[in-house]
Write an enzyme that holds these catalytic residues in place. Structure first.
Site, short mmCIF file in Angstrom:
data_model
loop_
_atom_site.label_atom_id
_atom_site.label_comp_id
_atom_site.label_asym_id
_atom_site.label_seq_id
_atom_site.Cartn_x
_atom_site.Cartn_y
_atom_site.Cartn_z
N GLY A 238 -8.45 -8.04 -3.03
CA GLY A 238 -7.24 -8.42 -3.78
C GLY A 238 -6.16 -7.35 -3.62
O GLY A 238 -6.39 -6.30 -3.02
N GLN B 98 -5.11 -5.30 -5.71
CA GLN B 98 -5.54 -4.03 -6.34
C GLN B 98 -6.98 -3.71 -5.97
O GLN B 98 -7.73 -3.17 -6.78
CB GLN B 98 -5.34 -4.10 -7.86
CG GLN B 98 -3.89 -4.02 -8.26
CD GLN B 98 -3.20 -2.76 -7.72
OE1 GLN B 98 -3.79 -1.70 -7.65
NE2 GLN B 98 -1.94 -2.90 -7.34
N SER B 99 -7.36 -4.04 -4.75
CA SER B 99 -8.74 -3.78 -4.32
C SER B 99 -8.98 -2.27 -4.16
O SER B 99 -8.35 -1.62 -3.33
CB SER B 99 -8.99 -4.49 -2.99
OG SER B 99 -10.21 -4.04 -2.44
N ASN B 100 -9.92 -1.77 -4.95
CA ASN B 100 -10.33 -0.37 -4.78
C ASN B 100 -11.10 -0.21 -3.47
O ASN B 100 -11.02 0.81 -2.80
CB ASN B 100 -11.24 0.05 -5.94
CG ASN B 100 -10.53 -0.06 -7.27
OD1 ASN B 100 -9.57 0.65 -7.53
ND2 ASN B 100 -10.99 -0.99 -8.11
N ALA C 22 -10.65 -1.88 -0.67
CA ALA C 22 -9.73 -1.82 0.47
C ALA C 22 -9.11 -0.42 0.57
O ALA C 22 -9.02 0.15 1.67
CB ALA C 22 -8.65 -2.89 0.32
#
Ligand SMILES: Cc1ncc(COP(=O)(O)O)c(C=O)c1O
EC number: 4.4.1.15
Length: 334
Positions: free
Chosen positions: A72, A74-76, A78
């Protein structure tokens, strides 16, 4: 193969500390400790660092030049994958769910600072398009003569799950050194399920009397208990273990998702404030706040008994606090 024989790079600052939470323990009526995996450090820290230690070892061994993953806005996961790519001289490409925003905030800002190429996918098309988009970026890289490697959503694979097998080994050593018995419950948020799969395998090896409890923070077409059992079985194959899991062996609490993935819930927001106010501990609105609300809910319902010892795996995620500043300060209005 034994866990120690699986190639692993050292990315995190391990072992992470275990913190006793005296004020929250007194307030909730349990004996609460927190494994501070928000302090794994690398690339801003969080649970995915442990998975990446195994996944990056595989990518480096294959001579990868382009590292591709998804998540997403706000993907941690990624964000940490982008950092890991840079550390090993690879180019990170992130396929993210959501349109290009005017302001890059939280994890998205960090992705940009790590120099990731970001491909924004319309939320409606995301679930049908992620795999073809990642495959497209991989094909383009290969056509340029650059070896590409795709890490699935959340790093959820048998190899990635080894990070949390290793975490339970680390925990069991920390508890043994302190002379503390294993906790009754080990609780973690469930996003893609790789962390929980690793915790199940790890507990079967090192803490057989501890019950693993997953708190879902997102819905899923295939129930998590099924997906996690499949992943845990694949991980057991890697480790030549005979143990097998079925969906019935995987406890998932589904009542704390709130309005949906990455949409904050009132209970989660209240948990963020409680943890901050009692212990100076940061939780986040997407994962750990909802998971902590899950612990509170289970204690209130009695499915985590009063007086029991609970170890919460703090998976990180605080960069995602900042894009939600408006919601989290709504109590200031008026
Ligand atoms: C802070 C945080 N907590 C929990 C999770 C969920 O972990 P998993 O995807 O292994 O279920 C994630 C995943 O990205 C995360 O970033």
């Amino acid at each position: 193969m034994k866990l120690e024989a699986i190639p692993r790079l050292s990315l995190g600052y391990l072992p992470t500390p275990i913190e006793k939470m005296d004020r929250l323990s007194a307030e909730l009526g349990i004996s609460l400790s927190v494994k501070r995996d928000d302090f794994t450090g690398f690339g801003g820290g969080g649970n995915k660092v442990r998975k990446l230690e195994y996944l990056m070892a595989d990518a480096v061994a294959q001579g990868v030049k382009v590292l591709i993953t998804t998540g997403g806005h706000q993907s941690n996961h990624a964000r940490m994958t982008a950092a890991a790519a840079r550390k090993y001289g690879m180019k990170p490409i992130l396929v993210l769910r959501g349109n290009r925003p005017d302001l890059y905030q939280g994890n998205l800002l960090l992705d940009h600072l790590f120099g990731a190429e970001i491909d924004f996918l319309d939320p409606d098309a995301y679930f049908t398009e992620i795999n073809p988009r990642m495959a497209h970026h991989a094909a383009q890289a290969e056509a340029r003569g650059e070896k590409a490697y795709i890490i699935p959503l959340g790093g959820a694979s048998a190899l990635g799950a080894m990070g949390y097998v290793n975490a339970v080994k680390e925990l069991s050593e920390q508890y043994a050194a302190a002379g503390t018995p294993a906790p009754r419950y080990l609780v973690a948020p469930v996003g893609s399920g790789g962390t929980l799969a690793g915790l199940h395998i790890g507990c079967s090896l090192y803490w057989p009397d501890t019950e693993v409890v997953g708190i879902a923070v997102t819905g899923s077409a295939v129930p998590f208990s099924e997906r996690i059992a499949v992943m845990a079985n694949a991980g057991a194959d890697l480790l030549d273990l005979e143990k097998r899991w079925t969906a019935d062996d995987i406890r998932i609490e589904n009542d704390y998702i709130g309005p949906g993935y990455s949409i904050p819930s009132d209970e989660g927001n209240a948990a963020i404030k409680l943890a901050g106010n009692r212990e100076g501990m940061l939780l986040d609105p997407v994962y750990t706040g909802k998971a902590f609300a899950g612990i509170m809910g289970c204690v209130a319902k009695g499915s985590i008994e009063k007086g029991s010892s609970v170890l919460f795996i703090h998976c990180g995620g605080s960069p995602a606090l900042f894009p939600y500043a408006g919601l989290l300060t709504s109590d200031l209005a008026g």
